[in-house]
Each structure stands twice: as structure tokens, then as C-alpha cells.
Design a protein around this motif. Structure first.
Motif, PDB file in Angstrom:
ATOM      1  N   ASN A  78      -4.670  11.886   4.713  1.00 54.45           N
ATOM      2  CA  ASN A  78      -5.957  11.509   4.140  1.00 54.45           C
ATOM      3  C   ASN A  78      -5.754  10.364   3.145  1.00 54.45           C
ATOM      4  OD1 ASN A  78      -7.116  13.599   5.604  1.00 54.45           O
ATOM      5  ND2 ASN A  78      -6.896  15.064   3.918  1.00 54.45           N
ATOM      6  N   ASP A  79      -6.797   9.603   2.918  1.00 56.46           N
ATOM      7  CA  ASP A  79      -6.693   8.395   2.102  1.00 56.46           C
ATOM      8  C   ASP A  79      -6.637   8.741   0.614  1.00 56.46           C
ATOM      9  OD1 ASP A  79      -6.747   5.878   1.062  1.00 56.46           O
ATOM     10  OD2 ASP A  79      -8.544   5.217   2.133  1.00 56.46           O
ATOM     11  N   LEU A  80      -5.503   8.468  -0.016  1.00 52.05           N
ATOM     12  CA  LEU A  80      -5.374   8.705  -1.453  1.00 52.05           C
ATOM     13  C   LEU A  80      -6.370   7.881  -2.256  1.00 52.05           C
ATOM     14  CD1 LEU A  80      -1.542   8.902  -2.292  1.00 52.05           C
ATOM     15  CD2 LEU A  80      -3.286  10.572  -2.918  1.00 52.05           C
ATOM     16  N   LEU A  81      -6.745   6.732  -1.728  1.00 50.42           N
ATOM     17  CA  LEU A  81      -7.642   5.845  -2.467  1.00 50.42           C
ATOM     18  C   LEU A  81      -9.040   6.427  -2.624  1.00 50.42           C
ATOM     19  CD1 LEU A  81      -6.704   2.297  -1.103  1.00 50.42           C
ATOM     20  CD2 LEU A  81      -5.779   3.540  -3.064  1.00 50.42           C
ATOM     21  N   LEU A  82      -9.343   7.477  -1.861  1.00 46.09           N
ATOM     22  CA  LEU A  82     -10.652   8.117  -1.967  1.00 46.09           C
ATOM     23  C   LEU A  82     -10.670   9.230  -3.009  1.00 46.09           C
ATOM     24  CD1 LEU A  82     -11.659   8.336   1.812  1.00 46.09           C
ATOM     25  CD2 LEU A  82     -12.254   6.575   0.131  1.00 46.09           C
ATOM     26  N   THR A  83      -9.518   9.525  -3.608  1.00 46.60           N
ATOM     27  CA  THR A  83      -9.459  10.565  -4.634  1.00 46.60           C
ATOM     28  C   THR A  83      -9.844   9.983  -5.989  1.00 46.60           C
ATOM     29  OG1 THR A  83      -7.116  10.148  -5.106  1.00 46.60           O
ATOM     30  CG2 THR A  83      -7.623  11.755  -3.380  1.00 46.60           C
ATOM     31  N   HIS A  84     -10.264  10.859  -6.899  1.00 47.88           N
ATOM     32  CA  HIS A  84     -10.739  10.413  -8.212  1.00 47.88           C
ATOM     33  C   HIS A  84      -9.716   9.588  -8.997  1.00 47.88           C
ATOM     34  CE1 HIS A  84     -14.527  12.461  -7.870  1.00 47.88           C
ATOM     35  NE2 HIS A  84     -13.949  13.630  -7.672  1.00 47.88           N
ATOM     36  N   PRO A  85      -8.431   9.955  -9.005  1.00 45.14           N
ATOM     37  CA  PRO A  85      -7.488   9.166  -9.807  1.00 45.14           C
ATOM     38  C   PRO A  85      -7.356   7.713  -9.361  1.00 45.14           C
ATOM     39  CG  PRO A  85      -6.556  11.310  -9.293  1.00 45.14           C
ATOM     40  CD  PRO A  85      -7.794  11.172  -8.472  1.00 45.14           C
ATOM     41  N   PHE A  86      -7.735   7.421  -8.107  1.00 40.67           N
ATOM     42  CA  PHE A  86      -7.565   6.061  -7.597  1.00 40.67           C
ATOM     43  C   PHE A  86      -8.858   5.241  -7.618  1.00 40.67           C
ATOM     44  CE2 PHE A  86      -3.710   7.971  -6.031  1.00 40.67           C
ATOM     45  CZ  PHE A  86      -2.792   6.928  -6.047  1.00 40.67           C
ATOM     46  N   THR A  87      -9.934   5.832  -8.115  1.00 38.51           N
ATOM     47  CA  THR A  87     -11.208   5.110  -8.136  1.00 38.51           C
ATOM     48  C   THR A  87     -11.095   3.796  -8.898  1.00 38.51           C
ATOM     49  OG1 THR A  87     -12.458   7.184  -8.000  1.00 38.51           O
ATOM     50  CG2 THR A  87     -13.624   5.238  -8.822  1.00 38.51           C
ATOM     51  N   ASP A  88     -10.453   3.837 -10.055  1.00 36.20           N
ATOM     52  CA  ASP A  88     -10.364   2.644 -10.903  1.00 36.20           C
ATOM     53  C   ASP A  88      -9.423   1.582 -10.333  1.00 36.20           C
ATOM     54  OD1 ASP A  88     -12.031   3.989 -12.613  1.00 36.20           O
ATOM     55  OD2 ASP A  88     -10.473   4.534 -14.058  1.00 36.20           O
ATOM     56  N   VAL A  89      -8.456   2.004  -9.510  1.00 35.70           N
ATOM     57  CA  VAL A  89      -7.421   1.064  -9.057  1.00 35.70           C
ATOM     58  C   VAL A  89      -7.497   0.768  -7.563  1.00 35.70           C
ATOM     59  CG1 VAL A  89      -5.865   1.804 -10.898  1.00 35.70           C
ATOM     60  CG2 VAL A  89      -5.713   2.884  -8.652  1.00 35.70           C
ATOM     61  N   LYS A  90      -8.508   1.295  -6.898  1.00 35.45           N
ATOM     62  CA  LYS A  90      -8.610   1.109  -5.448  1.00 35.45           C
ATOM     63  C   LYS A  90      -8.613  -0.370  -5.064  1.00 35.45           C
ATOM     64  CE  LYS A  90     -11.530   2.146  -1.442  1.00 35.45           C
ATOM     65  NZ  LYS A  90     -12.743   2.860  -0.958  1.00 35.45           N
ATOM     66  N   LYS A  91      -9.411  -1.155  -5.750  1.00 40.39           N
ATOM     67  CA  LYS A  91      -9.499  -2.579  -5.431  1.00 40.39           C
ATOM     68  C   LYS A  91      -8.144  -3.255  -5.583  1.00 40.39           C
ATOM     69  CE  LYS A  91     -11.853  -6.870  -6.752  1.00 40.39           C
ATOM     70  NZ  LYS A  91     -12.817  -7.504  -7.695  1.00 40.39           N
TER      71      LYS A  91
END
Length: 302
Positions: free
Chosen positions: A2-15
Motif C-alpha cells: 500500500n502507498d505510504l504516501l497516503l498515510t498521515h505522517p507523509f501528508t506534509d512531505v508527499k509532494k
């Protein structure tokens, strides 16, 4: 996976992760530099797994760890003559994303992120470590790569190696751990269900009592198990060297991979204890261990 970028800790750093992924893909040659300590090895290996899966040209280099650098000195990246440098700094001060300076290389360092918890969505801040970032970056480059999947269970270990759990509940660690469990990267079991946990991880714990509990565990009901575990850990509660959040993880949330008898945190503990103190020996050790880790997906074998 599953995509780690969709989890809350990665919201700020996804871009940022998405941009770095494209920058790496566009480069013809990548150089990965990391300190010769366990966090550096784990982060570097996450990226190396993606490069092996894609066939990308790369070179890795282990640098002296922070303990071998004078406190008044700051490690300076050495830009290669060709290609893109990825410079991993596991124990650098945590940066806010908007304050991260522009560089001619990719700087992987702990980043301050926010997560929202509970029904009232209260905001909590924490540090997203370099191992988790590199795991997310590797998965973005090659989502179902064989090597990337092999190392995936260790994506949360950098958070474990940081000091946040020594003082309080770490929402970043919990969120990443639960994500990895839900996708099937590992299963979570209580301590008595680990066949070969590393001794000495929990100060004050009776190894003899644990051994007896392991033998009778399968025959016990839920209430009996809870009572037995409470009795087992009671002497450890007053030990000053282990925080309650870390103790809870070690008792209730052991991470098991496949058929290995040794849980992930035991592997981390034993590997750290066996790490050479000499700077030169540490670099050689890190390189050999990285090779083995990338082949087997384990830091040590049961």
C-alpha cells in the motif's frame, strides 16, 4: 504494497517525495552517501533496493558515523564529478520542510510533520526519519520491486532507533507500523509468541519466567495470558532505562517476518550491539551487512 504516501505522517512531505523520485529517475547516475551506522545502512539499503530493481546505475559510500566526527564539525557532502548525490543524515537536527535549504544534491534528513489523531483530530507533531522517507521513495520509484518489497518490513525501524519513544507515545511510529502491518509486510505478536527474542532488551525481565510462559502460552485463554504478561513485566516497570511506550512495544507489538524466529526489533537490537566501534571497521561492516540485507531481507538469521 500500500502507498505510504497516503498515510498521515507523509501528508506534509508527499509532494517532496514525488519530486525527488522524478529527479532520481531523470539522473543517469546516482551516488548514495550515508554514515556507517545502523540508521544509515537501513536508509541507504532502502534506496539501493530500488536501484537494483530498476537497473539504475549507482554507487554507494559509507561515511564515518557521527560518533567519529568532532562535535564542533558539521559533515559536508562531497559532490561527485558526475551524477546525482543523495546525502543521508539520520541524526541531523529535524528540519521543517519549508526551511530546508536548497542544495545541489538530495538531502535526506529528519523532517517535522504533523498527524491528526482521534475523533477530535487533534494535531500532534513528530519527526519523520530518514529510513521511512527512503522506504517511501523506493516504493514510489518501483512500487512492486522484488528488493523493495523484501526490505519493506524495516521501513519503521528508523523511527524505533530515534529517541521519541523514550519519552512519550510517538504517533509517527505507530501510524507507519500499523500501515505496514495492514499491508502484510509483517505480523504483530506479543512477546511470548516470538520463538527467539533477543535477551537483554527489557531490563529486569526474567528470561526463565518468559521461557516458561512461552511453553504454556498456546494453552492459555485471553485472561490468563493478560495476567501472566502483567506478572512477567511487573519488575521492569520501575527500571529507569526503559520508557513505558517502548516497553509496551517490546511486550505487545513484536514484528515478525515470514518464517524468521527473530523479530524485527530483536534484529535491530542485536545488530546495534555487534556494531564495530572503530571507524574503518564500521564502514567495512556496514558494506558487508548491506550486501547480506539486500539478499535476504534480514539483518541476521535465526
Amino acid at each position: 504494497m500500500n502507498d505510504l504516501l497516503l498515510t498521515h505522517p507523509f501528508t506534509d512531505v508527499k509532494k517532496r517525495i514525488l519530486e525527488l523520485s522524478e529527479q532520481i529517475k531523470d539522473s543517469g547516475m546516482v551516488h548514495i552517501h550515508a554514515p556507517a551506522n545502523l540508521s544509515g545502512l537501513l536508509a541507504l539499503s532502502m534506496l539501493e533496493s530500488a536501484f537494483l530493481d530498476t537497473g539504475m546505475k549507482y554507487r554507494r559510500r559509507f561515511l564515518p558515523s557521527d560518533q567519529h566526527i568532532p562535535r564542533d564539525e558539521r559533515r559536508q557532502p562531497q559532490l561527485p564529478k558526475d551524477g546525482l548525490l543523495i546525502f543521508i543524515a539520520p541524526f541531523e537536527d529535524t528540519w521543517k520542510l519549508d526551511e530546508l535549504p536548497k542544495t545541489d544534491y538530495i538531502h535526506i534528513t529528519p523532517l517535522s510533520v504533523s498527524v491528526r489523531l482521534g475523533s477530535n483530530q487533534s494535531e500532534r507533531r513528530g519527526a519523520l526519519d530518514v529510513v521511512a522517507q527512503c522506504a517511501a521513495l523506493a516504493a514510489q520509484m518501483v512500487p512492486n520491486g522484488q528488493k523493495v518489497r523484501l526490505l519493506r518490513p524495516f521501513a519503521s525501524t528508523g523511527l524505533w532507533l530515534r529517541e521519541a519513544l523514550d519519552t512519550t507515545f510517538d504517533p509517527i511510529h505507530t501510524a507507519v507500523r500499523d500501515h505496514l502491518r495492514e499491508e502484510g509486510s509483517f505480523r504483530i505478536v506479543p512477546l511470548p509468541e516470538v520463538p527467539s527474542p533477543a535477551p537483554g532488551m527489557i531490563p529486569g525481565l526474567s528470561e526463565r519466567m518468559l521461557s516458561r510462559l512461552q511453553k504454556g502460552w498456546q494453552k492459555m485463554d485471553i485472561d490468563s495470558r493478560s495476567a501472566a504478561l502483567s506478572e512477567l513485566i511487573l519488575p521492569t516497570l520501575t527500571h529507569p532505562s526503559l520508557s513505558t511506550p517502548r516497553l509496551e512495544e517490546l511486550v505487545w507489538h513484536r514484528l515478525m517476518i515470514g518464517t524468521s524466529d527473530v523479530d524485527v526489533m530483536s534484529q535491530i537490537f542485536l545488530t546495534e550491539n555487534e556494531w564495530p566501534e572503530d571507524s574503518g571497521a564500521a564502514k567495512i561492516h556496514a558494506s558487508k551487512l548491506a550486501d547480506s540485507f539486500l539478499k535476504t531481507g534480514l539483518l541476521l538469521h535465526s
